[in-house]
Design a protein around this motif. Structure first.
Motif, PDB file in Angstrom:
ATOM      1  N   THR A  90       0.963  -1.242   0.072  1.00 20.25           N
ATOM      2  CA  THR A  90       0.087   0.009  -0.017  1.00 20.25           C
ATOM      3  C   THR A  90       0.890   1.195  -0.047  1.00 20.25           C
ATOM      4  O   THR A  90       0.408   2.229  -0.748  1.00 20.25           O
ATOM      5  N   ARG A  91       1.870   1.366   0.718  1.00 23.01           N
ATOM      6  CA  ARG A  91       2.807   2.518   0.855  1.00 23.01           C
ATOM      7  C   ARG A  91       3.403   2.748  -0.294  1.00 23.01           C
ATOM      8  O   ARG A  91       3.238   3.839  -0.823  1.00 23.01           O
ATOM      9  N   LEU A  92       3.924   1.784  -0.940  1.00 22.62           N
ATOM     10  CA  LEU A  92       4.907   2.062  -2.120  1.00 22.62           C
ATOM     11  C   LEU A  92       4.090   2.442  -3.362  1.00 22.62           C
ATOM     12  O   LEU A  92       4.313   3.205  -4.159  1.00 22.62           O
ATOM     13  N   PRO A 207      23.490   7.933  -7.105  1.00 28.59           N
ATOM     14  CA  PRO A 207      22.758   8.502  -5.993  1.00 28.59           C
ATOM     15  C   PRO A 207      22.302   7.553  -4.919  1.00 28.59           C
ATOM     16  O   PRO A 207      21.752   6.774  -4.965  1.00 28.59           O
ATOM     17  N   VAL A 208      22.684   7.957  -3.799  1.00 27.64           N
ATOM     18  CA  VAL A 208      22.232   7.039  -2.616  1.00 27.64           C
ATOM     19  C   VAL A 208      21.388   7.885  -1.662  1.00 27.64           C
ATOM     20  O   VAL A 208      21.977   9.027  -1.135  1.00 27.64           O
ATOM     21  N   LEU A 209      20.332   7.550  -0.993  1.00 26.03           N
ATOM     22  CA  LEU A 209      19.697   8.014  -0.023  1.00 26.03           C
ATOM     23  C   LEU A 209      19.619   6.935   1.325  1.00 26.03           C
ATOM     24  O   LEU A 209      19.219   5.915   1.110  1.00 26.03           O
ATOM     25  N   VAL A 210      20.055   7.401   2.442  1.00 23.57           N
ATOM     26  CA  VAL A 210      20.027   6.553   3.692  1.00 23.57           C
ATOM     27  C   VAL A 210      19.107   7.285   4.610  1.00 23.57           C
ATOM     28  O   VAL A 210      19.135   8.095   4.808  1.00 23.57           O
ATOM     29  N   ILE A 211      18.175   6.287   5.343  1.00 20.67           N
ATOM     30  CA  ILE A 211      17.218   6.669   6.108  1.00 20.67           C
ATOM     31  C   ILE A 211      17.385   5.895   7.265  1.00 20.67           C
ATOM     32  O   ILE A 211      17.618   4.371   7.258  1.00 20.67           O
ATOM     33  N   ARG A 212      17.776   6.534   8.479  1.00 21.81           N
ATOM     34  CA  ARG A 212      18.108   5.831   9.738  1.00 21.81           C
ATOM     35  C   ARG A 212      17.260   6.231  10.881  1.00 21.81           C
ATOM     36  O   ARG A 212      16.518   7.141  10.836  1.00 21.81           O
ATOM     37  N   ALA A 213      17.149   5.269  11.813  1.00 20.82           N
ATOM     38  CA  ALA A 213      16.186   5.587  12.899  1.00 20.82           C
ATOM     39  C   ALA A 213      17.183   5.906  14.149  1.00 20.82           C
ATOM     40  O   ALA A 213      18.394   5.412  14.409  1.00 20.82           O
ATOM     41  N   GLY A 214      16.767   6.849  14.766  1.00 19.26           N
ATOM     42  CA  GLY A 214      17.526   7.398  15.721  1.00 19.26           C
ATOM     43  C   GLY A 214      17.402   6.744  17.004  1.00 19.26           C
ATOM     44  O   GLY A 214      18.430   6.725  17.823  1.00 19.26           O
ATOM     45  N   ASP A 242      13.058   9.917  16.848  1.00 21.05           N
ATOM     46  CA  ASP A 242      12.299   9.259  17.466  1.00 21.05           C
ATOM     47  C   ASP A 242      11.883   7.734  17.098  1.00 21.05           C
ATOM     48  O   ASP A 242      11.120   6.964  18.113  1.00 21.05           O
ATOM     49  N   ALA A 243      12.339   7.250  16.162  1.00 18.06           N
ATOM     50  CA  ALA A 243      11.967   6.079  15.567  1.00 18.06           C
ATOM     51  C   ALA A 243      12.984   4.762  15.884  1.00 18.06           C
ATOM     52  O   ALA A 243      14.187   4.952  15.880  1.00 18.06           O
ATOM     53  N   GLY A 244      12.372   3.618  16.207  1.00 23.15           N
ATOM     54  CA  GLY A 244      13.212   2.348  16.260  1.00 23.15           C
ATOM     55  C   GLY A 244      13.467   1.695  15.094  1.00 23.15           C
ATOM     56  O   GLY A 244      12.816   2.357  14.108  1.00 23.15           O
ATOM     57  N   HIS A 245      14.160   0.541  15.205  1.00 17.67           N
ATOM     58  CA  HIS A 245      14.698   0.068  14.091  1.00 17.67           C
ATOM     59  C   HIS A 245      13.475  -0.289  12.977  1.00 17.67           C
ATOM     60  O   HIS A 245      13.361  -0.304  11.605  1.00 17.67           O
ATOM     61  N   ASP A 246      12.269  -0.858  13.575  1.00 16.80           N
ATOM     62  CA  ASP A 246      11.080  -1.333  12.932  1.00 16.80           C
ATOM     63  C   ASP A 246       9.989  -0.280  12.741  1.00 16.80           C
ATOM     64  O   ASP A 246       9.163  -0.565  11.817  1.00 16.80           O
ATOM     65  N   ALA A 247      10.221   0.988  13.107  1.00 16.90           N
ATOM     66  CA  ALA A 247       9.169   1.863  12.906  1.00 16.90           C
ATOM     67  C   ALA A 247       9.512   3.136  12.143  1.00 16.90           C
ATOM     68  O   ALA A 247       8.898   4.234  12.385  1.00 16.90           O
ATOM     69  N   VAL A 248      10.488   3.081  11.294  1.00 16.79           N
ATOM     70  CA  VAL A 248      10.893   4.240  10.499  1.00 16.79           C
ATOM     71  C   VAL A 248      10.094   4.756   9.648  1.00 16.79           C
ATOM     72  O   VAL A 248      10.026   6.073   9.646  1.00 16.79           O
ATOM     73  N   PHE A 249       9.193   4.123   9.136  1.00 21.27           N
ATOM     74  CA  PHE A 249       8.103   4.691   8.270  1.00 21.27           C
ATOM     75  C   PHE A 249       6.886   5.153   9.037  1.00 21.27           C
ATOM     76  O   PHE A 249       5.990   5.457   8.205  1.00 21.27           O
ATOM     77  N   SER A 250       6.877   5.023  10.190  1.00 23.00           N
ATOM     78  CA  SER A 250       5.773   5.734  11.043  1.00 23.00           C
ATOM     79  C   SER A 250       5.848   7.265  11.020  1.00 23.00           C
ATOM     80  O   SER A 250       4.918   7.918  11.262  1.00 23.00           O
ATOM     81  N   ASP A 251       6.927   7.719  10.716  1.00 27.19           N
ATOM     82  CA  ASP A 251       7.253   9.412  10.409  1.00 27.19           C
ATOM     83  C   ASP A 251       6.928   9.736   8.922  1.00 27.19           C
ATOM     84  O   ASP A 251       7.423   8.881   7.943  1.00 27.19           O
ATOM     85  N   PRO A 252       6.381  10.598   8.726  1.00 23.40           N
ATOM     86  CA  PRO A 252       6.226  11.152   7.267  1.00 23.40           C
ATOM     87  C   PRO A 252       7.424  11.578   6.721  1.00 23.40           C
ATOM     88  O   PRO A 252       7.616  11.630   5.339  1.00 23.40           O
TER      89      PRO A 252
END
Length: 264
Positions: A90-92, A207-214, A242-252
């Protein structure tokens, strides 16, 4: 007296040898069972009837989903270690309505046959990329890898003409991550499946995009830092504090960054 001293010495040597033998036995057990401890496909399993795409390999059939077929550009998503990749459908499709999207479970995961290993996952990933490129010969192929999938995606980017690479909660090397979690084990000697993304991406110029969880407790920040430092071109980095490893996509923020990154 001499006999008593010899007996005492034997007892001391035996007392020292028992913990060593126990440790060596534990190392042997960890080596033998490492893939059972490394991969977690159990919760992802489902019947093949629920999938709509098959990729036949010489020793297994991989199954998953091809969304929005017929688009010029394509996106391949490689999931995490215990991730049911259909959860990203759904997200993608909402984020990228103008791209065909390939979500295929690793072997042993979802409805795919076989058992996972680094060599098998790498070979399967190249085969999936080649299939997608054949279906989209004039389009760009973007690859997204999440957690374990970042290691798979990094290898594909090293071996194939990936247009854009997105790494979500990535690491430099799974061996380094494991060594941090198990400092009492000689991980560097024991580990077979290493996923050395830093080495694979040493020459990647795209090009590389890195998305990391704090608040990532699975991939320590130092491991993501090491990967970023190893890239020949500085990547774009989005940190979700504020995201953990499994919740990174909970933020917009990651979705917004992804959409901008692929639109360029």
């Amino acid at each position: 007296m001499a006999r008593g001293k010899r007996s005492t010495r034997k007892l001391l040597l035996a007392a020292l040898a028992l913990p060593l033998l126990g440790y060596l036995g534990l190392c042997g057990l960890m080596y033998a069972q490492q893939r059972d401890l490394m991969y977690y496909p159990q919760a992802t399993r489902l019947d093949a009837i629920h999938t709509d795409f098959e990729l036949r390999r010489p020793d297994a059939t991989l199954r998953g989903w091809r969304l929005q077929p017929g688009q010029e550009d394509a996106l391949i998503y490689f999931g995490g270690n215990a991730e049911a990749v259909e959860g990203m459908r759904t997200r993608l499709t909402r984020w990228f309505p103008d791209r065909s999207i390939y979500l295929v479970a690793y072997r042993g995961y979802g409805a795919s046959d076989g058992s996972p290993s680094e060599a098998a996952l790498f070979a399967d990933a190249l085969a999936l990329f080649d299939h997608a490129k054949g279906r989209h010969p004039k389009g760009e192929i973007t690859v997204i890898g999440r957690s374990l999938g970042s290691g798979v995606a990094s290898y594909v980017a090293a071996e194939r003409p990936v247009s854009k690479l997105v790494l979500v909660t990535p690491f430099d090397s799974l061996a380094a991550v494991a060594a941090g979690h198990y400092p009492w084990l000689p991980v560097d000697w024991l580990l077979q499946d290493r996923y050395d993304s830093d080495r694979h991406l040493a020459d990647f110029k795209g090009p590389v995009l890195v998305i990391r969880a704090g608040k990532d407790r699975v991939v320590p920040p130092a491991r993501t830092d090491a990967l970023i430092a190893a890239l020949p071109t500085p990547p774009e980095v989005v940190a979700v504090s504020d995201a953990g490893h499994d919740a990174v996509f909970s933020d917009p923020a990651p979705a917004e960054a992804l959409i901008r990154f692929l639109a360029r």
